[in-house]
Design an enzyme around this catalytic site. Sequence first.
Site, PDB file in Angstrom:
ATOM      1  N   SER A 120       0.806  -1.214   0.000  1.00 37.74           N
ATOM      2  CA  SER A 120       0.000   0.000   0.000  1.00 37.74           C
ATOM      3  C   SER A 120       0.839   1.264   0.000  1.00 37.74           C
ATOM      4  O   SER A 120       0.295   2.364   0.002  1.00 37.74           O
ATOM      5  CB  SER A 120      -0.935  -0.002   1.222  1.00 37.74           C
ATOM      6  N   HIS A 141      -2.430  -3.138  -6.122  1.00 34.79           N
ATOM      7  CA  HIS A 141      -2.936  -2.787  -4.794  1.00 34.79           C
ATOM      8  C   HIS A 141      -4.452  -2.885  -4.719  1.00 34.79           C
ATOM      9  O   HIS A 141      -5.173  -2.029  -5.233  1.00 34.79           O
ATOM     10  CB  HIS A 141      -2.477  -1.366  -4.421  1.00 34.79           C
ATOM     11  N   GLU A 153      -5.508  -0.314  -7.545  1.00 33.93           N
ATOM     12  CA  GLU A 153      -4.466   0.586  -8.029  1.00 33.93           C
ATOM     13  C   GLU A 153      -3.408  -0.216  -8.778  1.00 33.93           C
ATOM     14  O   GLU A 153      -2.889  -1.209  -8.253  1.00 33.93           O
ATOM     15  CB  GLU A 153      -3.797   1.321  -6.858  1.00 33.93           C
ATOM     16  N   ASN A 191      -3.789   5.956  -0.418  1.00 32.97           N
ATOM     17  CA  ASN A 191      -3.192   6.136   0.909  1.00 32.97           C
ATOM     18  C   ASN A 191      -2.435   7.453   1.048  1.00 32.97           C
ATOM     19  O   ASN A 191      -2.246   7.941   2.161  1.00 32.97           O
ATOM     20  CB  ASN A 191      -2.293   4.953   1.247  1.00 32.97           C
TER      21      ASN A 191
END
Length: 292
Positions: A120, A141, A153, A191
């Site tokens: 992440s 991800h 992602e 994130n």
Amino acid sequence: MPEIRSIGIVGAGQMGNGIAHVFALAGYDVLLNDIAQESLDRALATIERNIERQVSRGKVSAEDKAAALSRIRTTLKLADLGATDLIIEAATERETVKQAIFEDLLPHLKPHTILTSNTSSISITRLASRTDRPEKFMGFHFMNPVPVMQLVELIRGIATDQETWDSLHEVVRKLGKTAASAEDFPAFIVNRILMPMINEAVYTLYEGVGSVKSIDESLKLGANHPMGPLELADFIGLDTCLAIMNVLHDGLADTKYRPCPLLTKYVEAGWLGRKTQRGFYDYRGETPVPTR
């Protein structure tokens, strides 16, 4: 590039079993690896329970459930994953652990096998550089919980070739999910935005601006968030939140990403959230109770 049919997954935890779940339902053969048989057994039980929930809601047929479960095999031997077409590393968010996994895999891989990490936050380029195939390495991800969340992602390393990108984009399509392209910078897109918000919520608690309950209720009712930031941190895992903030702080050298000391304290206490039954909430009773 050969068609991707078989998937190897390293790590049978919350992310690993969710990834296995969605790939098996999509018709892929899945080989799930972990270092402990107990973790593999728990993962299979979780997958069966979660697919059964989908059956009860009419989203999946009983036949599809049986077929998906039959596609999932488990192994304690990392080398067994070498025969698969695509490997997804979903181990703990520590770079040294991930590097060791890829180095141990290398002697066993087929020439066309694509390597990916579900990290992440950690640099894809740096992880890829420790392998013999940086052009066939990408960040892959998934969001938690994997069976529910729509986004994946896709992160290119500096050496990732177009064929690898196209192959993984097609895999995401077959899973029925949506791909977002992210550049290889610390924490990528989701994130990079989400974790500083959670960290700021922890600072708000640390400075006494609000209690756990008031902070979470304020964001749920005032910003229409489905979960409060502290509740979400517990769901993600406070150790994971801290690891991502450290990557942001180290990688971008900006004080605005400094992890809150209270977040560090909770992690040092082993209060990591739902997975340890205590975090910003205590989950050991019938209903969660704020710990501050």
